[in-house]
Design an enzyme around this catalytic site. Structure first.
Site, short mmCIF file in Angstrom:
data_model
loop_
_atom_site.label_atom_id
_atom_site.label_comp_id
_atom_site.label_asym_id
_atom_site.label_seq_id
_atom_site.Cartn_x
_atom_site.Cartn_y
_atom_site.Cartn_z
N HIS A 153 -64.27 12.72 -11.21
CA HIS A 153 -63.97 13.17 -12.57
C HIS A 153 -62.78 12.43 -13.16
O HIS A 153 -62.12 12.92 -14.07
CB HIS A 153 -63.66 14.67 -12.60
CG HIS A 153 -64.82 15.57 -12.33
ND1 HIS A 153 -65.40 15.68 -11.09
CD2 HIS A 153 -65.52 16.39 -13.14
CE1 HIS A 153 -66.40 16.55 -11.15
NE2 HIS A 153 -66.50 17.00 -12.38
N GLU A 169 -78.06 14.61 -17.79
CA GLU A 169 -77.44 13.46 -18.46
C GLU A 169 -78.44 12.34 -18.75
O GLU A 169 -78.41 11.74 -19.82
CB GLU A 169 -76.28 12.91 -17.62
CG GLU A 169 -75.05 13.82 -17.61
CD GLU A 169 -75.15 14.93 -16.58
OE1 GLU A 169 -76.13 14.96 -15.81
OE2 GLU A 169 -74.23 15.77 -16.53
#
Lengths: 337, 332
Positions: A138, A69
């Protein structure tokens, strides 16, 4: 209504389809637009938002990145700095924390640090929010964090129409834009105009007019607030619901004008209550002449002071729901806060 | 059959005027750093700065084959890169003095010095911050069909950042036209590479990214120029990235706060005998590119440029404080 207008009115897409349509329109029109992200190619993205785009535009423009990322976001920043318009998808908004360096230290500041001599037209897409049983890493709603960063623009569409228009507006913008998409909205259908159009960045929308109190909400909370408002209407409480749409820049004018009329303000958001969007909006009211119009204390409704839990009952209880919004709005209207 | 040309790489590769210009720019880098240091001591520059005295060959030899459309990303120790890539020292001094005429209109200072028009995408205050950005610039070149390469300068300290791993891996997976140039000056601030880095040489890490990796004497102009020449040719041919490690040394401390408690006087003095500028100048004279009078004239010209640059900076206007939020976003 003529036939064409009828077609337009009937045209419905899901929120995910609307985002996909925006990306396809932009890629057709502009060869410098590319998509980057984890599993966005043949897999179609974790939420299927980029489904089949790799077949249309090829793997050079719909690039599966390694699970990197920080690096992936940084490559998007570097590409934006040198002539491309990358749309980088974080698989979950939670993963943006791995890339904070590139988002906050680089993308947001490059134009300023270089005295206006650089432009970073990158778009970050971030699936966000709770309600999927995916627990603490999440499910977060961290959009307010980026509201604190000069140089970024931070959007939060609540409808398929806005999801498409905001993405096209973000691509037309010369500065970095972060779009927080709610995972529970991806399947929501709604009217979406065909062709290319933009939703103005930094402009809130009044979704329901009312005279008794103002509810400011964003993303999925707009829909929950609207449902709560309908229930309250049955008891004669008339709530105005404002869809914030843009966190940075924020549309103070629309909020203040509403508060001046209703005299009551409630802010509903999915991020943790403390130090959040509610604090910013409350402070803006307190610092303005709208303060004089308040007939009751301001009320904030945000997430519990805890990570997002796994158990479905706990998860529901941790963020504002229609019932809790309705109850809080009733208390505010009756000045029981 | 002609006799093999045993002259150093730079001498046999570049025309004499380019070599003389390179020597001048190396002098400019050193005199610029000295001028900046002096201005700091006099209170004309505030904040901090990271000087690259002793590393001039690494900056200049790396940039020998780069055009204005080729890109570099630079580091917190980036003044030399900026000058080597073609920046004007007057506008650089103006930036350090915080003036409106500076490259960043006084908003960036030493740690964000950049000159986008000559392809310098900027120094960076974050160790490793430029590594993924360089890969992105190389991706743009590929996608836009340009022949440009991107040179990514970074220090030995950055080789232990996660960004290093992610950037080199992606550049290799996508075979992008980028050259990673590690300026290994032996210390990440005070921590030596021996204490911070598991491999003996940073270039040893190239094997993990399936790219060529080479370690050269970073104070030897020709050694750096040749290694980078090979890496650039590979990048322009579409064969992907390379890692070049220039072993060098900074004569000054890490920044203005450095009290030099981690290096010995002997070590510093030993490295000062390997002065990259003196070595390059001696090489040019030995091979007839230059005589002593010519060398003296080049140094005098560099000194004059630095003096003129400082004068320009001093005379330049400061930014208007009412414009503190200007350049946060694009102007309509």
């Amino acid at each position: 209504m003529n036939a064409m207008h009828q077609d337009q009115a009937l045209r419905t897409l899901s929120y995910a389809e609307a985002i996909r349509e925006a990306m396809a329109i932009a890629m057709e029109a502009d060869p410098t637009v590319i998509l980057m992200g984890e599993d966005i190619g043949v897999y179609g993205g974790a939420f299927q938002v980029t489904l089949d785009l790799v077949d249309r535009f090829g793997p050079d423009r719909v690039m599966d990145t390694p699970i990197s990322e920080l690096g992936g976001a940084g490559v998007a920043v570097g590409a934006a700095l040198t002539g491309l318009k990358p749309i980088y998808e974080f698989q979950f908004s939670d993963f943006a924390m791995l890339a904070m360096e590139q988002i906050v230290n680089q993308a947001a500041k490059l134009r300023y640090m270089l005295g206006g001599e650089a432009s970073v037209p990158v778009v970050f897409r971030l699936p966000s929010g709770s309600g999927t049983g995916a627990a603490a890493q999440h499910s977060q709603s961290i959009e307010a964090w980026f509201g604190h960063v000069p140089g970024l623009k931070v959007l939060q569409p609540s409808t398929p129409e806005d999801a498409k228009g905001m993405l096209l507006a973000a691509l037309a913008d010369p500065d970095p834009v972060m779009i927080f998409e709610h995972k529970l909205l991806y399947k929501m259908k709604g009217h979406v105009p065909a062709g290319s159009y933009t939703t103005p960045i930094g402009k809130a929308a009044v979704r329901r007019t009312g005279s008794d109190l103002t509810i400011v909400a964003g993303s999925i909370m707009v829909h929950r607030a609207l449902e709560a408002a309908e229930r309250l209407a049955a008891e004669g409480i008339d709530a105005e619901v404002i869809d914030l749409r843009s966190i940075r820049p924020i549309d103070h004018e629309t909020i203040l004008a509403s508060v001046r009329r209703t005299g009551r303000l409630m802010v509903v958001y999915e991020g943790v209550k403390a130090f959040g969007i509610g604090a910013e909006i409350s402070a803006a009211v307190a610092e303005s002449d709208a303060f004089d119009f308040l007939d009751a204390p301001i009320l904030r409704l945000g997430a519990a002071d805890a990570p997002v839990p796994y158990n479905p009952d706990l998860e529901r209880a941790s963020v504002p729901q229609v019932d809790s919004i309705e109850a809080a709005a009733r208390r505010l209207a009756r000045r029981e806060v | 059959m002609a006799a093999p040309d045993n002259r150093p790489f730079a001498i046999r590769t570049y025309p004499p005027d380019r070599l003389r210009e390179a020597l001048k720019r190396m002098h400019l880098i050193r005199r610029f750093e000295e001028g900046a240091e002096d201005s700091y001591m006099r209170g004309l520059i505030h904040g901090t700065m990271h000087l690259s005295i002793g590393q001039e060959a690494s900056a200049m030899a790396t940039c020998m084959e780069l055009t204005d459309s080729d890109k570099i990303t630079s580091t917190h120790r980036g003044h030399g890169h900026c000058i080597a890539k073609g920046a004007d020292v007057g506008r650089m001094f103006a930036e350090f003095f915080g003036k409106e005429t500076g490259y960043c209109h006084g908003r960036g200072g030493s740690m964000h010095i950049a000159d986008v028009k000559t392809g310098n995408l900027g120094a960076n205050g974050i160790v490793g911050g430029g590594l993924p950005i360089a890969v992105g610039a190389a991706l743009s070149a590929r996608r836009l069909g340009r022949p440009d390469v991107t040179v990514c300068f970074f220090g030995d300290g950055a080789n232990n950042e996660g960004a290093f791993h992610e950037a080199l891996n992606m550049a290799s997976v996508w075979k992008l036209p980028v050259v990673f140039v590690c300026e290994n000056n032996g210390y990440g601030m005070s921590t030596s590479t021996a204490r911070s880095t598991a491999v003996r040489q940073v270039a040893d890490r190239a094997v993990a990214y399936a790219m060529p990796g080479v370690t050269v004497d970073g104070n030897d102009f020709s050694a750096v120029a040749e290694a980078v020449h090979i890496a650039i040719a590979r990048a322009r041919a579409g064969d992907g990235p390379s890692l070049v490690e220039n072993v060098t040394y900074r004569w000054r401390g890490h920044s203005k706060s450095d009290r030099n408690r981690y290096r010995s006087k002997e070590e510093i003095e030993e490295w000062m005998t390997r002065d990259p500028i003196a070595r390059f100048q001696a090489e040019l004279i030995a091979h007839g590119v230059l005589d002593q009078a010519g060398a003296d004239a080049i140094l005098a010209a560099a000194i004059a440029d630095v003096e003129a640059g400082i004068a320009f900076a001093k005379a330049s206007p400061a930014p208007n404080v009412s414009e503190v939020t200007r350049y946060v976003y694009a102007e309509k």
